[in-house]
Structure formats: C-alpha cells, structure tokens
Design an enzyme around this catalytic site. Structure first.
Site, PDB file in Angstrom:
ATOM      1  N   ARG A 172       0.843  -1.194   0.000  1.00 37.53           N
ATOM      2  CA  ARG A 172       0.000   0.000   0.000  1.00 37.53           C
ATOM      3  C   ARG A 172       0.875   1.240   0.000  1.00 37.53           C
ATOM      4  O   ARG A 172       1.975   1.240   0.577  1.00 37.53           O
ATOM      5  CB  ARG A 172      -0.884   0.022   1.261  1.00 37.53           C
ATOM      6  CG  ARG A 172      -2.090  -0.889   1.202  1.00 37.53           C
ATOM      7  CD  ARG A 172      -3.151  -0.384   0.226  1.00 37.53           C
ATOM      8  NE  ARG A 172      -4.343  -1.222   0.206  1.00 37.53           N
ATOM      9  CZ  ARG A 172      -4.566  -2.214  -0.658  1.00 37.53           C
ATOM     10  NH1 ARG A 172      -3.677  -2.524  -1.573  1.00 37.53           N
ATOM     11  NH2 ARG A 172      -5.686  -2.909  -0.601  1.00 37.53           N
ATOM     12  N   HIS A 198      -1.808   1.152  -9.560  1.00 37.78           N
ATOM     13  CA  HIS A 198      -2.481   0.217  -8.639  1.00 37.78           C
ATOM     14  C   HIS A 198      -3.200  -0.915  -9.386  1.00 37.78           C
ATOM     15  O   HIS A 198      -4.414  -1.094  -9.260  1.00 37.78           O
ATOM     16  CB  HIS A 198      -3.461   0.957  -7.710  1.00 37.78           C
ATOM     17  CG  HIS A 198      -3.807   0.168  -6.477  1.00 37.78           C
ATOM     18  ND1 HIS A 198      -4.058   0.738  -5.256  1.00 37.78           N
ATOM     19  CD2 HIS A 198      -3.932  -1.174  -6.284  1.00 37.78           C
ATOM     20  CE1 HIS A 198      -4.336  -0.210  -4.373  1.00 37.78           C
ATOM     21  NE2 HIS A 198      -4.273  -1.388  -4.979  1.00 37.78           N
TER      22      HIS A 198
HETATM   23  P1  NAP Z   1      -2.015 -11.792   4.362  1.00 37.90           P
HETATM   24  O1  NAP Z   1      -2.195 -13.171   3.835  1.00 37.90           O
HETATM   25  O2  NAP Z   1      -2.887 -11.317   5.445  1.00 37.90           O
HETATM   26  O3  NAP Z   1      -0.471 -11.686   4.797  1.00 37.90           O
HETATM   27  C1  NAP Z   1       0.044 -10.592   5.461  1.00 37.90           C
HETATM   28  C2  NAP Z   1       1.498 -10.873   5.836  1.00 37.90           C
HETATM   29  O4  NAP Z   1       2.046  -9.678   6.373  1.00 37.90           O
HETATM   30  C3  NAP Z   1       1.633 -11.952   6.902  1.00 37.90           C
HETATM   31  O5  NAP Z   1       2.742 -12.758   6.632  1.00 37.90           O
HETATM   32  C4  NAP Z   1       1.870 -11.137   8.173  1.00 37.90           C
HETATM   33  O6  NAP Z   1       2.641 -11.800   9.161  1.00 37.90           O
HETATM   34  C5  NAP Z   1       2.668  -9.979   7.610  1.00 37.90           C
HETATM   35  N1  NAP Z   1       2.600  -8.839   8.522  1.00 37.90           N
HETATM   36  C6  NAP Z   1       1.532  -8.097   8.894  1.00 37.90           C
HETATM   37  N2  NAP Z   1       1.881  -7.149   9.778  1.00 37.90           N
HETATM   38  C7  NAP Z   1       3.209  -7.283   9.971  1.00 37.90           C
HETATM   39  C8  NAP Z   1       4.154  -6.631  10.779  1.00 37.90           C
HETATM   40  N3  NAP Z   1       3.809  -5.616  11.590  1.00 37.90           N
HETATM   41  N4  NAP Z   1       5.431  -7.053  10.736  1.00 37.90           N
HETATM   42  C9  NAP Z   1       5.798  -8.079   9.938  1.00 37.90           C
HETATM   43  N5  NAP Z   1       4.949  -8.761   9.145  1.00 37.90           N
HETATM   44  C10 NAP Z   1       3.674  -8.363   9.166  1.00 37.90           C
HETATM   45  O7  NAP Z   1      -2.140 -10.735   3.177  1.00 37.90           O
HETATM   46  P2  NAP Z   1      -2.023 -10.972   1.609  1.00 37.90           P
HETATM   47  O8  NAP Z   1      -3.280 -11.583   1.093  1.00 37.90           O
HETATM   48  O9  NAP Z   1      -0.730 -11.663   1.344  1.00 37.90           O
HETATM   49  O10 NAP Z   1      -1.997  -9.453   1.083  1.00 37.90           O
HETATM   50  C11 NAP Z   1      -0.989  -8.566   1.485  1.00 37.90           C
HETATM   51  C12 NAP Z   1      -1.307  -7.148   1.032  1.00 37.90           C
HETATM   52  O11 NAP Z   1      -1.052  -6.983  -0.363  1.00 37.90           O
HETATM   53  C13 NAP Z   1      -2.770  -6.708   1.150  1.00 37.90           C
HETATM   54  O12 NAP Z   1      -3.107  -6.368   2.472  1.00 37.90           O
HETATM   55  C14 NAP Z   1      -2.826  -5.512   0.211  1.00 37.90           C
HETATM   56  O13 NAP Z   1      -2.520  -4.330   0.913  1.00 37.90           O
HETATM   57  C15 NAP Z   1      -1.723  -5.803  -0.802  1.00 37.90           C
HETATM   58  N6  NAP Z   1      -2.293  -6.034  -2.136  1.00 37.90           N
HETATM   59  C16 NAP Z   1      -1.980  -5.151  -3.142  1.00 37.90           C
HETATM   60  C17 NAP Z   1      -2.474  -5.361  -4.415  1.00 37.90           C
HETATM   61  C18 NAP Z   1      -2.107  -4.444  -5.544  1.00 37.90           C
HETATM   62  O14 NAP Z   1      -2.682  -4.552  -6.618  1.00 37.90           O
HETATM   63  N7  NAP Z   1      -1.142  -3.584  -5.381  1.00 37.90           N
HETATM   64  C19 NAP Z   1      -3.301  -6.470  -4.685  1.00 37.90           C
HETATM   65  C20 NAP Z   1      -3.592  -7.338  -3.654  1.00 37.90           C
HETATM   66  C21 NAP Z   1      -3.079  -7.108  -2.378  1.00 37.90           C
HETATM   67  P3  NAP Z   1       2.121 -13.142   9.898  1.00 37.90           P
HETATM   68  O15 NAP Z   1       2.200 -14.215   8.826  1.00 37.90           O
HETATM   69  O16 NAP Z   1       3.078 -13.351  10.977  1.00 37.90           O
HETATM   70  O17 NAP Z   1       0.714 -12.869  10.317  1.00 37.90           O
HETATM   71  C1  GLV Z   2      -5.780  -4.490  -4.087  1.00 35.35           C
HETATM   72  O1  GLV Z   2      -5.127  -3.541  -3.832  1.00 35.35           O
HETATM   73  C2  GLV Z   2      -6.177  -5.465  -3.124  1.00 35.35           C
HETATM   74  O2  GLV Z   2      -6.055  -5.206  -1.918  1.00 35.35           O
HETATM   75  O3  GLV Z   2      -6.652  -6.533  -3.545  1.00 35.35           O
END
Ligand code: NAP
Ligand code: GLV
Length: 309
Positions: A224, A272
C-alpha cells in the site's frame, strides 16, 4: 438473501452478472441503495464511504473486493461484531505473483538502465549478474508473499522473507518481528513489499530501512502507498542508496500530476494494478463463503480487525 455491491460501476455490473450466474438464489443490489436497509444481508465492497456500512442493521458479513481491508479498517464507524472477509482467491494470487516476478526480473536484468540507454541511443552491455548472486526479500509472508516466493524459486535467486510471527518455508530464509528486520534487510538486493497497511506497517519503507539495504538495492512496493515514505525514496534514489524502484501503490491515488515519480528515470510505475480482482473468477470465493455461513459453518479468511489484517 440480498447482497449490496459497492465497487466502481463497471465492476459492479460484472459482479452482479457473475453472482447471478453462480448463485441465482442471491439477490444483488447496487450502491447507492435507496431501499430498506434492513433487507441487506451481505455487502461486497471496495472503498465504501465512511459510515455507510453501519446503515444496515442485518448485515451478516462484509466482503472486501480486494485482499487489503485497510479501506474498511480505517472507517471509525465500521459496524463492530460483523465479520470482515478479505479476498483470497487463486486469480488474485496468480496476478500478484506475475507482477512480482516481472518487477524482480526487470531490476535483476537492468531494464531501467537499458531504457535510459535507449533514450540516449546508447548501445552498451551491462555485465550480467547471476541470479544466485542476488537476494530477493519479501516483506509479508501471507497468501501473496508466499506465492510470489514460490514462483521466484525456479530462477535461482537467494530468497528471504519477513513476517510478524515465525515461519518456516523451504528454500526461503525467514525472519520475523522488529528484531529480525535488520538482518533480513542487510542481504536483500531486491526488496518486495507485500504487507497489509496497519499502524505497524505505515511508513515502513523509509530512510532508515533503505539505509540498511545493500547500496544500490531495488524496492518494489505492491503493498500500500501508506507504507512508503515517498520523499525518503526520492532522496535514496538521488543518493544511489536505492538503485531503482517499481511502484504500484501511492500515498495519494491517482498520483498527482506534479508528482516527481512520473518523470523519475529510476522509477517504474503502474496505477495500482499489480493484481486486480476479476469478478468472473473471484465470485467463487464469495459464493462458497456465503454458502458456508448459511449452512451454519464458519466463514473463511475473516480478518482480525484489532491486528489490522
Ligand atoms: P495476508 O495473507 O494477510 O499476509 C500478510 C502478511 O504480512 C503476513 O505474513 C503477516 O505476518 C505480515 N505482517 C503483517 N503485519 C506485519 C508486521 N507488523 N510485521 C511483519 N509482518 C507483518 O495478506 P495478503 O493476502 O498476502 O496481502 C498482502 C497485502 O497486499 C494486502 O493487504 C494488500 O494491501 C496488498 N495487495 C496489493 C495489491 C495491488 O494490486 N497492489 C493487490 C492485492 C493485495 P504473519 O504471517 O506473521 O501474520
Ligand atoms: C488491491 O489492492 C487489493 O487489496 O486486492
């Protein structure tokens, strides 16, 4: 059963069509909705206006169109006690891994340098660096971070990851917590941010973080915009501490026209779109979850709002 859809117009219609095709028993209505708020059982939303969701007294679950739920967690009036479900589905995961692999290879193979050379009509070889000589480090070992690392494995990079809690992933050196960050950064030549936006991760890509990376490291932010201190990145690019960046998310979106990133020769950027939820495939995750809840089972991928992800 009625589901309220609040995304942008085109995607809203695509969602309604996909839901009708996959779950005919579910009635859908588009936001803004001027019917009886008590009729709404479910909401499928992207960036709803603050306070909007508290209007519906019978909501059973709130589904985020995206993986990130910061657009909901930031609503001070988000109704408490209603489960918030993040988007987890194979299409979104695959799209993100495609983007991360593309961006990593772009930096690894000096594409920003070759683009500059092309502009200057300069025909010059830059010595190739073997993948094994570089470490790719991923901040966030969740659904998206782990998949990206899996997809990077065949290229032969050294791989590392950082998360909040300890992890063990074959072929990936794992670090965790604030205590593990410095060691993780010290060897990371290409840094990928795939963290959710929370109070703890806001501004994590800052001057202090950049200074701990090897000189000339690349930064890829697909988490983000709030995680990146943009002026710190500009300073680090100017000093050469950061050699190049791929940015998909920004503090302010759309990126203002006068922002220095637009013209910066060491920045590759996209609006994005690193991964987008495609209704035609993602609908399966929503339908399966509603069916689970209606059958008395628990919902999958409910976020912990206290933790922020
Ligand atoms: P997720 O499965 O919830 O994974 C989040 C990861 O971040 C987990 O490994 C978590 O650690 C770690 N984390 C959270 N807070 C932390 C901290 N304070 N210190 C260290 N590690 C931390 O999320 P996801 O599905 O992989 O998605 C991740 C993010 O990608 C989304 O929240 C979104 O913002 C972004 N995203 C962007 C796009 C885009 O188009 N740019 C698209 C989709 C998603 P633990 O494993 O220990 O809980
Ligand atoms: C996109 O930014 C998502 O969070 O899926």
């Amino acid at each position: 059963m009625t589901l309220l859809i609040k995304t942008d117009i085109d995607r809203g219609n695509a969602w309604a069509e996909a839901l009708a095709a996959n779950f005919p028993e579910l009635k859908t209505v588009n936001w803004p909705f001027d019917g009886d708020p008590a009729e709404i059982d479910y909401a499928l939303v992207w960036q709803p206006p603050k306070g909007e969701l508290k209007r519906y007294p019978n909501l059973k679950a709130i589904f985020s169109v995206g993986a990130g739920i910061d657009h909901l967690a930031s609503d001070p009036d988000l109704p408490r006690g209603i489960p918030v479900v993040r988007m987890v589905e194979p299409g979104l995961t695959a799209g993100m891994s495609e983007y991360v692999v593309l961006a990593v290879l772009n930096h690894h193979r000096f594409m920003l340098d070759y683009a500059a050379q092309r502009r200057a009509k300069l025909w010059e070889e830059i010595p190739q660096v073997p993948a094994e000589a570089r470490q790719v480090g991923v901040l966030g070992l969740g659904v998206l971070g782990r998949d990206a690392l899996e997809k990077l494995k065949p290229f032969g990079f050294r791989l590392a990851g950082w998360s909040r809690t300890p992890k063990s992933i074959t072929g990936v050196t794992c670090f965790h917590g604030s205590g593990g960050l410095e060691e993780f950064l010290a060897e990371t030549d290409i840094l990928v941010c795939l963290l959710p936006l929370t109070a703890e991760t806001t501004g994590i890509l800052n001057a202090g973080t950049f200074a701990k990376l090897p000189a000339g490291a690349a930064v890829i932010n697909v988490g983000r915009g709030g995680q990146l201190v943009e002026r710190d990145l500009l300073a680090a690019l100017d000093s050469g501490q950061i050699g190049g960046a791929t940015l998909d998310v920004f503090q302010k979106e759309p990126l203002p026209e006068d922002h220095p990133f637009w013209e910066h020769p060491r920045v590759f950027m996209t609006p994005h779109v690193a991964s987008m939820t495609v209704p035609q495939t993602a609908v399966r995750a929503i339908v399966a979850n509603i069916q689970r809840l209606e059958a008395g089972e628990s919902l999958q991928h409910v976020v912990d709002l206290k933790r922020g992800y």
